[in-house]
Design a protein around this motif. Structure first.
Motif, mmCIF file in Angstrom:
data_model
loop_
_atom_site.group_PDB
_atom_site.id
_atom_site.type_symbol
_atom_site.label_atom_id
_atom_site.label_comp_id
_atom_site.label_asym_id
_atom_site.label_seq_id
_atom_site.Cartn_x
_atom_site.Cartn_y
_atom_site.Cartn_z
ATOM 1 N N ARG A 16 0.845 -1.181 0.000
ATOM 2 C CA ARG A 16 0.000 0.000 0.000
ATOM 3 C C ARG A 16 0.881 1.233 0.000
ATOM 4 N NH1 ARG A 16 -4.152 -1.176 4.693
ATOM 5 N NH2 ARG A 16 -3.367 0.853 5.269
ATOM 6 N N GLY B 109 -1.431 5.322 3.100
ATOM 7 C CA GLY B 109 -2.629 4.786 2.483
ATOM 8 C C GLY B 109 -3.576 4.108 3.452
ATOM 9 N N GLN C 25 -12.769 8.100 4.455
ATOM 10 C CA GLN C 25 -12.134 8.671 3.271
ATOM 11 C C GLN C 25 -12.364 10.168 3.171
ATOM 12 O OE1 GLN C 25 -10.069 6.949 1.514
ATOM 13 N NE2 GLN C 25 -10.549 5.024 2.512
ATOM 14 N N MET D 177 -7.607 6.930 0.549
ATOM 15 C CA MET D 177 -7.381 6.742 -0.881
ATOM 16 C C MET D 177 -6.780 7.963 -1.563
ATOM 17 S SD MET D 177 -10.708 4.455 -1.870
ATOM 18 C CE MET D 177 -10.433 4.628 -3.603
#
Length: 130
Positions: A17, A21, A35, A83
């Motif tokens: 990742r 992340g 997020q 993300m």
């Protein structure tokens, strides 16, 4: 004699990742809360595009550019951005910040009646446009 295969050797077993992340909120939080950095950048960009659609091109593109610069600031300041982390921290900072700065500068120099005039650009474009 050994057994030969046409397949390439399997060197990579998993994809790491990106740095930063991880989740921006605890795992038991709902998906939008986890997020929030990405949603903030996307929401601000959407607002800028909506402003452009209502015939305020310069202001809308400034908002889009500032959204990307804000994404770079979030990527730099927060240890975990969900993300919004695509590659390494340096690559994300360079990409978000560079594209945001380019969009802001182009919005400021948009014709007619630019808010920012760079004198040497007239000389550079003299032979290509005029």
């Amino acid at each position: 004699m050994g057994k030969f295969s046409r397949r390439p050797p399997k060197l990579t077993r998993d994809t790491a990742r990106p740095e930063g992340g991880g989740r921006a909120a605890p795992g038991d939080a709902p998906a939008p809360a986890r997020q929030w950095p990405l949603l903030a950048v996307l929401g601000t960009t959407g607002l800028g595009l909506l402003i452009v659609a209502f015939d305020a091109f310069r202001v809308g593109t400034l908002v889009v550019g500032l959204a990307l610069i804000g994404g770079a600031a979030l990527r730099w300041a927060l240890p975990s951005v969900g993300m919004l982390a695509v590659r390494s921290r340096f690559t994300d900072l360079f990409t978000y910040g560079g594209l945001g700065l380019a969009i802001v500068l182009l919005a400021l120099m948009a014709q007619p009646h630019p808010w920012l005039k760079i004198p040497f650009l007239d000389e550079v474009l003299h032979f290509t446009v005029r």
